[in-house]
Design an enzyme around this catalytic site. Structure first.
Site, short mmCIF file in Angstrom:
data_model
loop_
_atom_site.label_atom_id
_atom_site.label_comp_id
_atom_site.label_asym_id
_atom_site.label_seq_id
_atom_site.Cartn_x
_atom_site.Cartn_y
_atom_site.Cartn_z
N ARG A 111 0.86 -1.18 0.00
CA ARG A 111 0.00 0.00 0.00
C ARG A 111 0.89 1.23 0.00
NH1 ARG A 111 -4.28 1.58 4.69
NH2 ARG A 111 -2.39 1.93 5.86
N THR A 115 -0.72 7.70 -0.85
CA THR A 115 -2.05 7.66 -1.50
C THR A 115 -2.95 6.56 -0.92
OG1 THR A 115 -1.34 6.05 -3.15
CG2 THR A 115 -0.98 8.38 -3.69
N ASP A 207 1.20 -1.79 12.44
CA ASP A 207 1.54 -2.33 11.13
C ASP A 207 1.74 -3.85 11.27
OD1 ASP A 207 3.15 -3.31 8.88
OD2 ASP A 207 3.24 -1.20 8.30
N ASP A 210 5.05 -5.43 9.82
CA ASP A 210 6.23 -5.11 10.63
C ASP A 210 6.22 -5.90 11.94
OD1 ASP A 210 7.43 -3.38 8.88
OD2 ASP A 210 6.47 -1.58 9.71
C1 PRP Z 1 -1.17 -3.92 4.95
C2 PRP Z 1 -2.10 -5.07 5.27
C3 PRP Z 1 -3.01 -5.09 4.07
C4 PRP Z 1 -3.14 -3.62 3.74
C5 PRP Z 1 -4.46 -3.13 4.28
O1 PRP Z 1 -0.20 -4.32 4.07
O2 PRP Z 1 -1.42 -6.28 5.49
O3 PRP Z 1 -2.51 -5.81 2.97
O4 PRP Z 1 -2.05 -2.95 4.39
O5 PRP Z 1 -4.69 -1.84 3.90
P1 PRP Z 1 -5.87 -1.40 2.92
O6 PRP Z 1 -7.09 -2.14 3.36
O7 PRP Z 1 -5.97 0.08 3.15
O8 PRP Z 1 -5.45 -1.75 1.52
P2 PRP Z 1 1.01 -3.37 3.63
O9 PRP Z 1 0.65 -2.63 2.39
O10 PRP Z 1 1.46 -2.55 4.80
O11 PRP Z 1 2.13 -4.39 3.19
P3 PRP Z 1 2.96 -5.49 4.03
O12 PRP Z 1 2.01 -6.63 4.28
O13 PRP Z 1 4.02 -5.85 3.08
O14 PRP Z 1 3.45 -4.87 5.30
N1 URA Z 2 -2.10 -1.98 7.44
C1 URA Z 2 -1.68 -2.36 8.67
O1 URA Z 2 -0.74 -3.17 8.81
N2 URA Z 2 -2.29 -1.82 9.74
C2 URA Z 2 -3.30 -0.95 9.64
O2 URA Z 2 -3.82 -0.50 10.68
C3 URA Z 2 -3.73 -0.57 8.35
C4 URA Z 2 -3.12 -1.13 7.27
#
Ligand code: PRP
Ligand code: URA
Length: 216
Positions: A111, A115, A207, A210
């Site tokens: 994400r 944006t 997160d 993380d």
């Molecule tokens: C996080 C989470 C989802 C997304 C949710 O992933 O694991 O995939 O954000 O957000 P949304 O509903 O607003 O799309 P992230 O993009 O942080 O990637 P990661 O899993 O690699 O940390």
């Molecule tokens: N992605 C995450 O990992 N945590 C949130 O709260 C939203 C998006």
């Protein structure tokens, strides 16, 4: 068991003391990476229990130590679990412990922090994915952008019976997915309050990626 919500029958919010208790541990910022990761997997297993409630059964004849008997057995529906990378990986093990014969497809997305738009960077599915029931897994349903894109990718590949399983959902994300994919059942460990200005779920758990992988 699941709570009834204003979102109707396609939205299943877990109503179980074990899930509530484990989620509280995950939400605590002092919880270690090791504990966090273990609990993601445990809750994954518990939500899978709910998400597979409608699996069809058939009957087979077996012999108990006492007699022959016709007993229920799974009708052998074909499944694929599809984690949204990275954080969704944390849930795969929990699903596979409940449905060991499931295949695993991977969909990579991140994400954009400014944006909040999702970006697809990887997609590798089992060849016969169109014939399988799909459970997409990701710990967080925030704006819903990532889940929407993942569901659309699966539909493009011919998948018809798709479920979305998350640990924590924001109302904004639930509403978005219902509006875009009214056919998809959503299973969530909890429905939280709102998204903050950075697109994070509040109270949430931070997160998820993380915290699972210890990258911060
Ligand atoms: C996080 C989470 C989802 C997304 C949710 O992933 O694991 O995939 O954000 O957000 P949304 O509903 O607003 O799309 P992230 O993009 O942080 O990637 P990661 O899993 O690699 O940390
Ligand atoms: N992605 C995450 O990992 N945590 C949130 O709260 C939203 C998006």
């Amino acid at each position: 068991m699941c709570k009834q919500t204003k979102y109707g029958p396609k939205v299943h919010i877990m109503d179980h003391p074990l899930v509530a208790h484990k989620l509280t541990i995950m939400r605590d910022k002092h919880t270690s990476v090791k504990d966090f990761r273990e609990i993601v997997s445990e809750i994954g297993m518990l939500i899978t229990y709910e998400a597979t409630r409608d699996l069809p059964l058939t009957t087979k004849t077996i012999e108990t130590p006492l007699c022959k008997a016709d007993m229920p057995t799974l009708a052998g529906k074909k499944f694929a679990v599809v984690p949204i990378l990275r954080a969704g990986l944390g849930l795969v093990d929990g699903v596979l412990r409940m449905v060991p014969s499931a295949r695993v497809g991977h969909i990579g997305m991140f994400r954009d922090e400014e944006t909040l738009e999702p970006h697809l960077y990887f997609c590798k599915m089992p060849k016969d994915v169109a014939d399988r029931d799909i459970i997409i897994v990701d710990p967080m349903l925030a704006t819903g952008g990532s889940a929407d894109m993942a569901i659309a990718e699966m539909k493009k590949r011919g998948c018809k019976n798709i479920k979305l399983m998350v640990l924590v959902a924001a109302p904004e994300g639930v509403e978005y997915i219902i509006s875009r994919h009214p056919d998809v059942d959503i299973y969530a460990g909890a429905l939280d309050d709102h998204l903050n200005e950075n697109g994070y779920i509040v109270p949430g758990l931070g997160d998820a990626g993380d915290r699972i992988f210890g990258t911060k």
